[in-house]
Design a protein around this motif. Structure first.
Motif, short mmCIF file in Angstrom:
data_model
loop_
_atom_site.label_atom_id
_atom_site.label_comp_id
_atom_site.label_asym_id
_atom_site.label_seq_id
_atom_site.Cartn_x
_atom_site.Cartn_y
_atom_site.Cartn_z
N PRO A 219 -0.12 3.21 -3.47
CA PRO A 219 -1.39 3.71 -2.61
C PRO A 219 -2.87 3.57 -3.33
N SER A 220 -3.82 3.06 -2.76
CA SER A 220 -5.25 3.24 -3.34
C SER A 220 -5.52 4.52 -3.66
N THR B 85 0.81 -1.16 -0.13
CA THR B 85 0.02 0.03 0.04
C THR B 85 0.83 1.23 -0.11
#
Length: 486
Positions: free
Chosen positions: A227-228, A223
């Motif tokens: 990153p989302s 993540t």
């Protein structure tokens, strides 16, 4: 995110009923490599996940073709220790594909433990390392080397006309329409891929490599490093996949210019040759396994008219996907039956097999209505699309260099050799040339002899003088030359 997510549903309607009397005489498997790192960051490498996928898939093919308990077991194939005469494995020179092949073959014929222990004449025993690990050699195939380090696989085919044909897609109306219509979508990805692609590279022209980079990142990146984002969601990834499918299928196959599918043509020829060898050898050759990349799948799909069965055959097959051609018969004997009693069944499995199950589904080839073709019909249909020799490949591709270099010069030489006794005003006969050559060689040897006499202070001595010195000895054993001090 699978390109062929509905295949198993559609294919279940096309399965043929298999009776207990059926015998599988042999099979040819074409296997895609497992999970790897992104193509846009060469050198690409097979991941641990990919190796596991291949090992599991190989093990499941063991359960289908090798296991003594399988109703699909290839007739007469060795069930425990591999018999090299029965199996042939091949792959292009590519790290990802070759390592995938090693993983698959380990699963196909797993370690046999104490079965592999040997007892020597002196009574001692030797155990094979790694619990009876079995080695299965792989040979090289001619095309596809370095496939996974190339963003477009056609370049690895080395086929001139196929490369030109694929590039023609970039001048088509459909390509230009998608290029302009998807500009905003690809530009929106810039914050996620700006470390790999420049702004000018963010377009449909790079549809596959952009999707591939994001697909790999979603599997492997943490993540923190990926990153989302609201930019990338399932809907966007599916749209990118559909575009990548469109892009790659059109580069791999075109119905009006089939040379574009050169990799599929070559594969079709290899399959036909191998299956025919199973028949003509009386079943000595039983299983062929070739490892490769998705372009071979796509081009064969097009040539074999599989998209007519379901549009999903225009999609990129997942990692560790498999397709196989099986020779089957209802003949209850133990030998290879007459070809009139042999059929060919094409089966396909899309996606990884790490889940522990493999669902090979049967599909009709060449626009036929049944999933099994009589051998003679399969041969005729395959010959229509296949390339079976190097000469045919060179002619189809229009190549004239490298392995296709013209042999006309050699042909002229051979023709002149056939008329060795004749001569012409433009040269000499080979007989005269031979005499002159021998005289030249003799002259060179004499020159070297004189030079050595000068350098080492050698001189000739009459044989009669030598005979006088060695009176009473056998003259035939006396050298004709002696060494004196310089």
């Amino acid at each position: 995110m699978s390109p062929l997510t509905t295949l198993t549903v559609v294919a279940s309607l096309l399965l043929s009923d298999l009776t207990n009397s059926e015998r599988v005489l042999g099979a040819y498997v074409f296997q895609r490599h497992g999970d790897r790192t992104a193509k846009s960051w060469p050198p690409t490498k097979l991941t641990s996940l990919g190796y596991s996928q291949e090992y599991m898939t190989g093990n499941l093919f063991h359960d289908r073709y090798i296991s003594a308990n399988s109703s699909y077991r290839i007739d007469g194939i060795s069930t425990d220790i591999v018999n090299w005469a029965q199996i042939t494995a091949s792959a292009p020179q590519d790290d990802v594909i070759e390592n995938s092949g090693e993983g698959f073959l380990q699963g196909l014929y797993p370690p046999v433990g104490s079965i592999a222990t040997e007892t020597l004449r002196n009574g001692s025993t030797v155990e094979v390392p790694l619990n009876g690990y079995q080695l299965i050699p792989m040979s090289d195939v001619k095309s596809g080397s370095g496939s996974e380090d190339n963003t477009w696989l056609q370049s690895t085919s080395s086929c001139g006309k196929a490369i030109v044909s694929s590039n023609d897609y970039f001048d088509s109306n459909s390509y230009n329409s998608l290029l302009s219509g998807t500009c905003r979508l690809y530009q929106s990805l810039e914050p996620l891929v700006n470390g790999t692609f420049s702004a000018s590279e963010l377009s449909y022209k790079n549809a596959y490599t952009i999707w591939d980079l994001l697909f790999v990142a979603l599997i492997h990146n943490s993540t923190a490093s990926f990153p989302s984002s609201t930019i990338l969601n399932d809907t966007v990834m599916q749209e990118l996949l559909v575009l990548a499918n469109e892009h790659e299928f059109n580069l791999a196959y075109n119905s009006s210019d089939t040379i574009r599918a050169i990799t599929g043509m070559t594969l079709a020829g290899e399959v036909l040759t191998a299956l025919n060898e199973t028949i003509t050898s009386g079943g000595k050759s039983k299983l062929n396994v070739q490892f490769g990349a998705y372009a071979s799948f796509l081009s064969y799909f097009g040539l074999a008219e599989l998209p007519a069965t379901t549009v999903n055959f225009t999609g990129i097959p997942n990692y560790a996907s498999s397709m196989a051609w099986e020779l089957v018969t209802d003949d209850e004997g133990t030998e290879i039956p007459a070809t009139s009693d042999i059929r060919v069944r094409f089966v396909f499995h899309n996606g990884t097999s790490i889940e522990g199950s493999i669902q090979l589904q049967a599909y009709p080839l060449f626009g036929q209505s049944t999933v099994e073709l009589p051998w003679a019909q399969f041969v005729n249909e395959t010959k229509r699309i296949a390339i079976q020799s190097q000469e045919d490949w060179c002619q189809a591709c229009g190549n004239s260099t490298g392995i296709c270099a013209s042999s006309s010069g050699a042909g002229d030489d051979s023709s002149s050799t056939s008329s060795a006794g004749s001569s012409s005003g433009r040269g000499m006969s080979l007989g005269v040339a031979g005499v002159i050559g021998a005289m030249v060689t003799l002259g060179v040897l004499v020159g070297l002899l004189i030079l050595s006499m000068v350098v080492f202070g050698l001189q000739f001595v009459p044989k009669s003088a030598i005979a006088g010195i060695h009176r009473g000895s056998d003259a035939s054993t006396v050298p004709a030359m002696k060494t004196t001090a310089a």
